[in-house]
Design an enzyme around this catalytic site. Structure first.
Site, PDB file in Angstrom:
ATOM      1  N   ARG A 159       0.841  -1.200   0.000  1.00 21.16           N
ATOM      2  CA  ARG A 159       0.000   0.000   0.000  1.00 21.16           C
ATOM      3  C   ARG A 159       0.878   1.252   0.000  1.00 21.16           C
ATOM      4  NH1 ARG A 159      -2.505  -3.463   3.802  1.00 21.16           N
ATOM      5  NH2 ARG A 159      -1.540  -2.311   5.532  1.00 21.16           N
ATOM      6  N   ARG A 160       2.133   1.073  -0.417  1.00 15.54           N
ATOM      7  CA  ARG A 160       3.091   2.181  -0.427  1.00 15.54           C
ATOM      8  C   ARG A 160       3.643   2.446  -1.818  1.00 15.54           C
ATOM      9  NH1 ARG A 160       6.391  -0.119   4.878  1.00 15.54           N
ATOM     10  NH2 ARG A 160       4.620  -0.027   6.325  1.00 15.54           N
TER      11      ARG A 160
ATOM     12  N   CYS B 253       0.693  20.409 -11.241  1.00 13.06           N
ATOM     13  CA  CYS B 253      -0.753  20.357 -10.961  1.00 13.06           C
ATOM     14  C   CYS B 253      -1.130  18.932 -10.553  1.00 13.06           C
ATOM     15  CB  CYS B 253      -1.545  20.818 -12.182  1.00 13.06           C
ATOM     16  SG  CYS B 253      -1.331  22.562 -12.558  1.00 13.06           S
TER      17      CYS B 253
ATOM     18  N   ARG C 204      -3.618  19.207  -7.468  1.00 12.17           N
ATOM     19  CA  ARG C 204      -3.856  20.364  -6.608  1.00 12.17           C
ATOM     20  C   ARG C 204      -4.845  21.347  -7.228  1.00 12.17           C
ATOM     21  NH1 ARG C 204      -1.515  24.860  -8.601  1.00 12.17           N
ATOM     22  NH2 ARG C 204       0.202  24.597 -10.078  1.00 12.17           N
ATOM     23  N   SER C 205      -4.880  21.429  -8.570  1.00  7.73           N
ATOM     24  CA  SER C 205      -5.674  22.445  -9.245  1.00  7.73           C
ATOM     25  C   SER C 205      -6.036  21.962 -10.640  1.00  7.73           C
ATOM     26  CB  SER C 205      -4.849  23.742  -9.328  1.00  7.73           C
ATOM     27  OG  SER C 205      -5.504  24.723 -10.098  1.00  7.73           O
TER      28      SER C 205
ATOM     29  N   ASP D   3      -8.211  23.222 -14.324  1.00  7.74           N
ATOM     30  CA  ASP D   3      -9.020  24.030 -15.232  1.00  7.74           C
ATOM     31  C   ASP D   3      -9.954  23.053 -15.953  1.00  7.74           C
ATOM     32  OD1 ASP D   3      -9.962  25.291 -17.539  1.00  7.74           O
ATOM     33  OD2 ASP D   3      -8.068  26.255 -18.013  1.00  7.74           O
TER      34      ASP D   3
ATOM     35  N   ASN E  67      -6.334  15.254 -18.567  1.00  2.74           N
ATOM     36  CA  ASN E  67      -5.705  14.505 -17.471  1.00  2.74           C
ATOM     37  C   ASN E  67      -6.309  13.122 -17.273  1.00  2.74           C
ATOM     38  OD1 ASN E  67      -5.372  17.604 -15.754  1.00  2.74           O
ATOM     39  ND2 ASN E  67      -3.689  16.437 -16.624  1.00  2.74           N
TER      40      ASN E  67
ATOM     41  N   HIS F  94     -11.891  24.377 -11.000  1.00  6.95           N
ATOM     42  CA  HIS F  94     -12.399  25.698 -11.361  1.00  6.95           C
ATOM     43  C   HIS F  94     -12.754  25.866 -12.841  1.00  6.95           C
ATOM     44  CE1 HIS F  94      -7.927  25.761 -11.411  1.00  6.95           C
ATOM     45  NE2 HIS F  94      -8.107  26.375 -12.579  1.00  6.95           N
TER      46      HIS F  94
END
Length: 285
Positions: free
Chosen positions: A143-144, A163, A183-184, A186, A194, A224
């Site tokens: 699990r690593r 990102c 993290r972010s 569009d 992605n 966002h």
């Protein structure tokens, strides 16, 4: 309607109806004319895709050619472990290139770094990608099995902080599952991109380790829609999706991850709404 359509539609509706506005917060991003690129966002999104059922492609717009460009960038980062924009077939990173022609110590550069890892045979030196491949072969119940591109002591040397920064790989009953942490995002420019590229990576890693593709769980911190993208998003939300189940075909039976090439990948059973023409989409930088 594909799973990708459903997740895209639901997430975009949530942002437009309940999103936080960035106005007045001194955002970093700008449009080409210099104006602030403000946005509406929601926090903590999780979208899941069953890769055994279908390859995650949005049908509200044409992704026929986009998928190969997305895989090309994925291979640039994970396989070539490169930060040189000249080694990428598309020009999506040109705006972030420095005078040396690289994007700094970001993405592929981090995957080229070697570390000393504990293994069943003792300490071995390898990079993060090779360590994932090693564990999938030699310790698949672990699990690593994780990667992390958000290296704090080198953020100052990155032209853009990652990102999509972290992955965790899990093997359950012969299926390979991926959790992607971002993290972010569009929604208009990057969401479909992605999901396609990391779904393709699951297929590649599964093939070279004799596993079946499982699920892709996509966790997004700040999700966002930019202000100038709202008309495009509204047009897509009004569009009719297509009832298909796309399938990724890899025309290379290799068990070596480093043998895959962009031309090895094809999509079957895909179609899209041919009436939707978005035109040129402004990009926030």
């Amino acid at each position: 309607m594909t799973e990708a359509d459903k997740n895209f539609i639901n997430t975009c509706k949530e942002i437009l109806e309940n999103g936080y506005s960035s106005k007045g917060t001194n955002v970093r991003t700008r449009w080409e004319d210099g104006e602030e690129a403000n946005y509406y966002s929601i926090v903590g999104v999780q979208n899941k895709y069953d890769l055994e059922k279908e390859f995650p492609m949005i049908t509200l717009r044409n992704n026929t050619n986009t998928v190969k460009r997305a895989i090309d960038e994925l291979l640039w980062i994970w396989q070539k472990k490169s930060n040189k924009v000249s080694e990428l077939n598309s020009h999506i990173w040109d705006q972030w290139a420095g005078e040396d022609g690289t994007i700094g110590k970001a993405y592929g550069y981090q995957f080229s770094r070697k570390y000393k890892f504990k293994t069943k045979e003792g300490i071995k030196e390898m990079d993060q990608v090779d360590y994932v491949l090693y564990l999938l072969k030699n310790d698949p119940s672990s699990r690593r099995i994780m990667t992390n591109l958000f290296c704090h002591d080198e953020l100052k040397d990155m032209n853009l902080e990652p990102c999509a920064f972290g992955t965790q790989w899990l093997v359950k009953e012969g299926k390979l599952h991926l959790i992607l942490n971002q993290r972010s995002q569009d929604m208009l420019a990057a969401n479909g991109w992605n999901t396609m590229q990391y779904a393709a990576l699951v297929h590649m890693f599964a093939q070279v380790r004799g596993l079946k593709p499982g699920t892709l769980t996509h966790n997004i911190g700040d999700c966002h829609i930019y202000d100038r993208h709202i008309p495009f998003i509204e047009k897509l939300l009004e569009a009719e999706s297509v009832d298909v189940k796309p399938r990724l075909v890899i025309n290379n039976k290799t068990n070596n991850f480093y043998d895959f090439k962009v031309e090895d990948f094809e999509i079957e059973n895909y179609d899209y709404n041919h009436e939707i023409k978005l035109g040129k989409i402004p990009v926030a930088i």
